[in-house]
Design a protein around this motif. Sequence first.
Motif, PDB file in Angstrom:
ATOM      1  N   ALA A 162       0.646  -1.480   0.089  1.00 30.01           N
ATOM      2  CA  ALA A 162      -0.226   0.256   0.561  1.00 30.01           C
ATOM      3  C   ALA A 162       0.817   1.382  -0.015  1.00 30.01           C
ATOM      4  CB  ALA A 162      -1.021  -0.096   1.213  1.00 30.01           C
ATOM      5  N   VAL A 163       2.012   1.151   0.576  1.00 29.82           N
ATOM      6  CA  VAL A 163       3.188   2.599   0.710  1.00 29.82           C
ATOM      7  C   VAL A 163       3.260   2.288  -0.889  1.00 29.82           C
ATOM      8  CG1 VAL A 163       5.399   3.593   1.835  1.00 29.82           C
ATOM      9  CG2 VAL A 163       3.206   2.475   2.851  1.00 29.82           C
ATOM     10  N   ASN A 164       4.323   0.916  -0.964  1.00 31.02           N
ATOM     11  CA  ASN A 164       4.223   1.307  -2.173  1.00 31.02           C
ATOM     12  C   ASN A 164       4.055   2.299  -3.316  1.00 31.02           C
ATOM     13  OD1 ASN A 164       6.948   1.059  -1.945  1.00 31.02           O
ATOM     14  ND2 ASN A 164       6.510  -0.924  -2.174  1.00 31.02           N
ATOM     15  N   ALA A 165       1.901   1.951  -2.886  1.00 30.17           N
ATOM     16  CA  ALA A 165       1.354   2.766  -4.603  1.00 30.17           C
ATOM     17  C   ALA A 165       0.675   3.775  -4.112  1.00 30.17           C
ATOM     18  CB  ALA A 165       0.072   1.399  -3.958  1.00 30.17           C
ATOM     19  N   GLU A 166       0.787   4.082  -2.989  1.00 31.18           N
ATOM     20  CA  GLU A 166       0.581   6.094  -2.385  1.00 31.18           C
ATOM     21  C   GLU A 166       1.237   6.641  -2.829  1.00 31.18           C
ATOM     22  OE1 GLU A 166      -2.150   6.259  -1.456  1.00 31.18           O
ATOM     23  OE2 GLU A 166      -3.988   4.518  -1.914  1.00 31.18           O
ATOM     24  N   ALA A 167       2.545   5.610  -2.482  1.00 24.46           N
ATOM     25  CA  ALA A 167       3.887   6.567  -1.923  1.00 24.46           C
ATOM     26  C   ALA A 167       5.096   7.082  -3.334  1.00 24.46           C
ATOM     27  CB  ALA A 167       4.420   7.013  -0.575  1.00 24.46           C
ATOM     28  N   ALA A 168       4.930   6.246  -4.020  1.00 16.08           N
ATOM     29  CA  ALA A 168       5.839   6.073  -5.389  1.00 16.08           C
ATOM     30  C   ALA A 168       6.182   7.129  -6.014  1.00 16.08           C
ATOM     31  CB  ALA A 168       5.656   5.264  -5.777  1.00 16.08           C
ATOM     32  N   SER A 169       6.932   8.014  -5.877  1.00 14.10           N
ATOM     33  CA  SER A 169       7.059   9.560  -6.463  1.00 14.10           C
ATOM     34  C   SER A 169       7.019  10.367  -5.417  1.00 14.10           C
ATOM     35  CB  SER A 169       6.395   9.532  -7.877  1.00 14.10           C
ATOM     36  OG  SER A 169       6.538   8.473  -8.667  1.00 14.10           O
ATOM     37  N   LEU A 170       7.067  10.274  -4.513  1.00 11.11           N
ATOM     38  CA  LEU A 170       6.950  10.947  -3.512  1.00 11.11           C
ATOM     39  C   LEU A 170       8.608  11.932  -3.399  1.00 11.11           C
ATOM     40  CD1 LEU A 170       3.692  10.941  -1.983  1.00 11.11           C
ATOM     41  CD2 LEU A 170       3.993  12.642  -3.294  1.00 11.11           C
ATOM     42  N   PRO A 171       8.369  12.861  -2.774  1.00 11.97           N
ATOM     43  CA  PRO A 171      10.313  12.677  -1.026  1.00 11.97           C
ATOM     44  C   PRO A 171       9.756  12.083  -1.039  1.00 11.97           C
ATOM     45  CG  PRO A 171       8.445  15.072  -3.162  1.00 11.97           C
ATOM     46  CD  PRO A 171       8.042  13.897  -3.131  1.00 11.97           C
ATOM     47  N   LEU A 172      11.102  11.256  -0.190  1.00 13.20           N
ATOM     48  CA  LEU A 172      10.863  11.047   1.030  1.00 13.20           C
ATOM     49  C   LEU A 172      10.391  11.801   1.931  1.00 13.20           C
ATOM     50  CD1 LEU A 172      14.381   9.077   0.927  1.00 13.20           C
ATOM     51  CD2 LEU A 172      12.167   8.843   0.379  1.00 13.20           C
ATOM     52  N   THR A 173      10.532  13.184   2.618  1.00  9.15           N
ATOM     53  CA  THR A 173       9.113  13.902   3.431  1.00  9.15           C
ATOM     54  C   THR A 173       8.214  13.720   2.906  1.00  9.15           C
ATOM     55  OG1 THR A 173      10.265  16.156   2.741  1.00  9.15           O
ATOM     56  CG2 THR A 173      11.366  15.714   4.359  1.00  9.15           C
ATOM     57  N   SER A 174       7.392  14.009   2.129  1.00  8.92           N
ATOM     58  CA  SER A 174       6.453  13.615   1.780  1.00  8.92           C
ATOM     59  C   SER A 174       6.326  12.310   1.817  1.00  8.92           C
ATOM     60  CB  SER A 174       6.228  14.736  -0.580  1.00  8.92           C
ATOM     61  OG  SER A 174       6.184  15.839   0.268  1.00  8.92           O
ATOM     62  N   ALA A 175       6.626  11.751   1.635  1.00  7.53           N
ATOM     63  CA  ALA A 175       6.508   9.897   1.614  1.00  7.53           C
ATOM     64  C   ALA A 175       5.994  10.001   3.342  1.00  7.53           C
ATOM     65  CB  ALA A 175       7.560   9.019   0.963  1.00  7.53           C
ATOM     66  N   ALA A 176       7.281  10.372   4.577  1.00  5.81           N
ATOM     67  CA  ALA A 176       7.010  10.287   5.453  1.00  5.81           C
ATOM     68  C   ALA A 176       5.433  10.666   5.444  1.00  5.81           C
ATOM     69  CB  ALA A 176       8.042  11.253   6.227  1.00  5.81           C
ATOM     70  N   ARG A 177       5.197  11.523   5.099  1.00  3.45           N
ATOM     71  CA  ARG A 177       3.171  12.364   5.126  1.00  3.45           C
ATOM     72  C   ARG A 177       2.443  11.170   5.438  1.00  3.45           C
ATOM     73  NH1 ARG A 177       6.301  17.607   4.737  1.00  3.45           N
ATOM     74  NH2 ARG A 177       5.530  17.553   2.087  1.00  3.45           N
ATOM     75  N   LYS A 178       2.554  10.872   4.145  1.00  2.00           N
ATOM     76  CA  LYS A 178       1.814  10.151   3.089  1.00  2.00           C
ATOM     77  C   LYS A 178       1.110   8.964   4.242  1.00  2.00           C
ATOM     78  CE  LYS A 178      -0.689  10.661   0.123  1.00  2.00           C
ATOM     79  NZ  LYS A 178      -1.301  10.129  -0.320  1.00  2.00           N
ATOM     80  N   VAL A 179       2.660   8.395   4.273  1.00  3.70           N
ATOM     81  CA  VAL A 179       2.696   7.112   5.696  1.00  3.70           C
ATOM     82  C   VAL A 179       1.879   7.389   6.952  1.00  3.70           C
ATOM     83  CG1 VAL A 179       4.078   5.183   6.892  1.00  3.70           C
ATOM     84  CG2 VAL A 179       5.305   5.793   4.936  1.00  3.70           C
ATOM     85  N   ARG A 180       2.074   8.212   7.130  1.00  6.43           N
ATOM     86  CA  ARG A 180       1.388   8.763   8.917  1.00  6.43           C
ATOM     87  C   ARG A 180       0.048   9.066   8.048  1.00  6.43           C
ATOM     88  NH1 ARG A 180       6.338  12.123   9.610  1.00  6.43           N
ATOM     89  NH2 ARG A 180       7.314  11.345  11.547  1.00  6.43           N
ATOM     90  N   ALA A 181      -0.579   9.400   7.540  1.00  8.82           N
ATOM     91  CA  ALA A 181      -1.693   9.505   7.106  1.00  8.82           C
ATOM     92  C   ALA A 181      -2.603   8.083   6.609  1.00  8.82           C
ATOM     93  CB  ALA A 181      -1.852  10.091   5.491  1.00  8.82           C
ATOM     94  N   MET A 182      -1.989   7.194   6.587  1.00  8.87           N
ATOM     95  CA  MET A 182      -2.369   6.372   5.487  1.00  8.87           C
ATOM     96  C   MET A 182      -2.960   5.177   7.435  1.00  8.87           C
ATOM     97  SD  MET A 182       0.166   4.481   3.050  1.00  8.87           S
ATOM     98  CE  MET A 182      -0.477   3.588   2.700  1.00  8.87           C
ATOM     99  N   ALA A 183      -1.543   5.157   8.051  1.00  8.06           N
ATOM    100  CA  ALA A 183      -2.040   4.955   9.934  1.00  8.06           C
ATOM    101  C   ALA A 183      -3.399   5.165  10.048  1.00  8.06           C
ATOM    102  CB  ALA A 183      -0.670   5.547  10.597  1.00  8.06           C
TER     103      ALA A 183
END
Length: 399
Positions: A179-200
């Motif tokens: 799910a992380v790979n589907a939602e956060a791919a192509s995002l900068p790492l800091t943006s990916a961190a925010r996306k992961v927290r939102a998913m949680a």
Amino acid sequence: MTQSRRMVVLRAVVEDYIRFQEPVGSSALTKQHDLGVSSATVRNDMAALEDEGYLIQPHTSAGRVPTEKGYRYFVDRLATVVPLSAAQRRGIDSFLSGSVSLQDTLQRAARLLSEITGQVAVVAAPSLAKSTLRHVELVPVATNILLAVVITDTGRVAQHTIVANPMPEQDGAARFTNAVNAEAASLPLTSAARKVRAMAAAPQWKELAPLAESLAVAFENMADSERTNELYMSGTSRLAHQHAAIADLAPLFDALEEQVMLMRLMSAMPRHDGVGVAIGSETHTPGLMHASVVASGYGQTKTRTGEGGELDIPGWGSPDSHDSNPSRTSKHGGDMIDRHAAYDEQSDQTDDSGQNDAEPVAFVGSIGPTHMDYAATIAAVQAVARYLTASLAHEGDGD
């Protein structure tokens, strides 16, 4: 005595000193260049240039050599630099295409640039802070420890250890990672961190909230970490063969050991269309007071082009600044530059306005004496930077 003729004399002095590395006298200058005036007139021009701070006379009976101010004037008025011959570009492509990994590519690039210029070459690994997430895997390595393996769009691989209490079930962790790979791919790492927290925060991942937070922290730590061991250098042994005083070499070697300093210097250098040149005191580094640095960004940089596809570098193509001898060669790299030809490998990523709309992810640079062959060095740095950019673009396509 006109100012324009005086500057032509200055240009000739710089060219001859770069070529022969010996003080230049008025008689030798009139023999090497068609200046259209007598040796006595040239001698007066050189004296005036010395008074203005462009030249210096090491000894009373010797010729003159350029100062930092003289080199700066010369570099700022170089004719349009057109990188490397077709054969040399094919050689670069062949050498770098044999790489088996990003690390190997960067190591090869440093060795190649050093070979071409005969100087120290420095290549930095792509910045994680400027990279985007391509893929992440969570690999169990102990009872309650996971290894987060992150692959970025530049092909760089980073790892971070995560302590998991309790250890998530393998199926649940796998589904979350997908799910992380589907939602956060192509995002900068800091943006990916925010996306992961939102998913949680979603009900389906409630039990994995601690793991999500740990992964988000891992992304943020990777983005913040610029490790000095990701700097690749080649050619330091060549310094011993340069015509430089031992007193100048010792602080230079010390400066090369300060990798954090080099990374800051090259990443912060002002650049005209991607290329920066710092001469002596312009480096603001004690160990580089008798050296010059040429650097270029690579990666996501988009190159501005002028009409006809030539590099359009401000102050570099004025009608009166063309080389009086365009067939000059580099003593290290053969026929390095035809400075009046067209370069046929410009980046095709420029927008309609011709402006760069992305920052480079890293830099490549060359460090040598202040009497380096600036045109040849700029050409070589540009060429290697472009091939690294193409290589990362290839990685970014997932090929």
